[in-house]
Scaffold this motif. Structure first.
Motif, PDB file in Angstrom:
ATOM      1  N   SER A  82      -2.235  18.743  26.917  1.00 22.81           N
ATOM      2  CA  SER A  82      -3.254  19.836  26.386  1.00 22.81           C
ATOM      3  C   SER A  82      -2.821  21.414  27.085  1.00 22.81           C
ATOM      4  O   SER A  82      -2.577  21.444  27.997  1.00 22.81           O
ATOM      5  N   ALA A  83      -2.902  22.168  25.924  1.00 24.00           N
ATOM      6  CA  ALA A  83      -2.832  23.662  26.392  1.00 24.00           C
ATOM      7  C   ALA A  83      -4.293  24.303  27.084  1.00 24.00           C
ATOM      8  O   ALA A  83      -4.252  25.232  27.829  1.00 24.00           O
ATOM      9  N   ARG A  84      -5.221  23.435  27.032  1.00 23.79           N
ATOM     10  CA  ARG A  84      -6.486  23.736  27.527  1.00 23.79           C
ATOM     11  C   ARG A  84      -6.806  23.104  28.731  1.00 23.79           C
ATOM     12  O   ARG A  84      -8.162  23.509  29.574  1.00 23.79           O
ATOM     13  N   THR A  85      -5.860  22.535  29.688  1.00 29.88           N
ATOM     14  CA  THR A  85      -6.301  21.987  30.791  1.00 29.88           C
ATOM     15  C   THR A  85      -5.979  22.999  31.911  1.00 29.88           C
ATOM     16  O   THR A  85      -4.956  23.825  32.012  1.00 29.88           O
ATOM     17  N   PRO A  86      -7.143  23.334  32.569  1.00 35.38           N
ATOM     18  CA  PRO A  86      -7.063  24.406  33.723  1.00 35.38           C
ATOM     19  C   PRO A  86      -6.426  24.130  34.770  1.00 35.38           C
ATOM     20  O   PRO A  86      -6.091  22.788  35.208  1.00 35.38           O
ATOM     21  N   VAL A 173       7.167  12.406  27.819  1.00 37.06           N
ATOM     22  CA  VAL A 173       6.186  12.168  28.466  1.00 37.06           C
ATOM     23  C   VAL A 173       4.868  12.835  27.873  1.00 37.06           C
ATOM     24  O   VAL A 173       5.050  13.940  28.127  1.00 37.06           O
ATOM     25  N   VAL A 174       3.628  12.031  27.682  1.00 40.61           N
ATOM     26  CA  VAL A 174       2.594  12.487  27.099  1.00 40.61           C
ATOM     27  C   VAL A 174       1.613  12.459  27.806  1.00 40.61           C
ATOM     28  O   VAL A 174       1.077  11.280  28.271  1.00 40.61           O
ATOM     29  N   LEU A 175       0.759  13.490  28.297  1.00 40.47           N
ATOM     30  CA  LEU A 175      -0.238  13.663  28.937  1.00 40.47           C
ATOM     31  C   LEU A 175      -1.428  13.731  28.080  1.00 40.47           C
ATOM     32  O   LEU A 175      -1.201  14.017  26.785  1.00 40.47           O
ATOM     33  N   PRO A 176      -2.667  13.635  28.313  1.00 44.13           N
ATOM     34  CA  PRO A 176      -3.755  13.682  27.683  1.00 44.13           C
ATOM     35  C   PRO A 176      -3.863  15.137  26.682  1.00 44.13           C
ATOM     36  O   PRO A 176      -3.457  16.170  27.479  1.00 44.13           O
ATOM     37  N   GLY A 177      -4.172  15.085  25.449  1.00 41.96           N
ATOM     38  CA  GLY A 177      -3.969  16.430  24.767  1.00 41.96           C
ATOM     39  C   GLY A 177      -4.857  16.221  23.494  1.00 41.96           C
ATOM     40  O   GLY A 177      -5.297  15.163  23.125  1.00 41.96           O
ATOM     41  N   GLY A 178      -4.689  17.253  22.464  1.00 36.79           N
ATOM     42  CA  GLY A 178      -5.498  17.197  21.283  1.00 36.79           C
ATOM     43  C   GLY A 178      -4.459  16.969  20.195  1.00 36.79           C
ATOM     44  O   GLY A 178      -3.525  16.238  20.335  1.00 36.79           O
TER      45      GLY A 178
END
Length: 260
Positions: A82-86, A173-178
């Motif tokens: 996610s691009a929204r991860t702070p 490698v895939v982390l949580p995202g939208g």
């Protein structure tokens, strides 16, 4: 000397890219290249630069630029999320550690070049002196490559950009995202499933996030015979950075030893 409150540095405008072109202020209202390509409305008559044959040349140029920039990259892994991860989020810290671990293992780290998880992975690569690559895309809203990208390429067209992720990396490698993260994940799985790419590990990091999706794939998609049972073996799920990197290293060592 006190800086006036209305100084230029306090009023830096938002910006976005159209390939190598930077748009600011009123110019940001322009439609993206993908929007114009996929829009069915007719363009201005007689304007050749708005026709599909002209766009083919532009698309060709994107592939040439991408191939030229990445051809000597060496072993590389794409990291999505996610691009929204702070920065204060645990997933940001995990992504940064993944970037470090991949760099230590001899991989370049490739991301979409944005903020959040992408920034963290690029930052981790820089931490250990590994190549840090960002493959950006023109979006309707403000965007720029994050400050931890050392080699950055901005694309107009999603499909040209996606080719670079698969052609020049050896795993995801895939982390949580939208939606964007899910799009890249399922496209990679489809390419592996159909044999378009081989020995291409796909690793999902974050069991709590991915478990409901995996359960749906097992109980609904696979049980209804929309995918084969062994399709569920096309990806790995873990919470361990070390295990994620180990899977990649072992898969590529096996591939190299087989001469594939």
């Amino acid at each position: 000397m006190t800086t006036p409150p209305d100084s230029f540095s306090d009023q830096l405008p938002p910006e976005r890219f159209k390939g190598p072109v930077v748009l600011r202020r009123s110019e940001m209202s322009r439609r993206t290249s993908d929007q114009r390509l996929l829009d069915q409305r007719p363009e201005a008559p007689g304007d050749f630069t708005r026709t599909d044959p002209w766009r083919v040349l532009r698309i060709q140029a994107e592939f040439v630029e991408g191939f030229d920039a990445l051809a000597t990259l060496g072993p590389a892994i794409s990291v999505f999320g996610s691009a929204r991860t702070p920065p204060e989020h645990p997933e940001y810290r995990t992504a940064r550690e993944i970037g470090r671990a991949l760099g230590r293992a001899g991989y370049a780290v490739v991301t979409g070049g944005g903020p959040g998880v992408m920034e963290a992975a690029n930052r981790g690569a820089v931490d250990v002196g590994a190549p840090s690559v960002g493959i950006g895309i023109e979006l309707p809203h403000e965007q720029r490559l994050n400050d931890w990208v050392d080699l950055g390429i901005n694309f107009r067209y999603f499909f040209a950009r996606k080719t670079m992720f698969v052609k020049y990396t050896q795993g995801f490698v895939v982390l949580p995202g939208g939606f964007g993260t899910l799009d890249e994940l399922f496209e990679a799985l489809t390419l592996v499933q159909t044999g378009k790419v081989t020995r291409f590990p796909v690793i999902l990091v974050g069991t709590a996030f991915w478990s409901p999706l995996i359960a749906w794939l097992e109980r609904t998609v696979a049980s209804d015979v929309k995918i084969a049972p062994d399709d569920l073996e096309l990806f790995h799920v873990t919470d361990s950075v070390e295990q994620a990197v180990s899977i990649l290293v072992e898969a590529h060592a096996a591939s190299n030893s087989s001469g594939a």
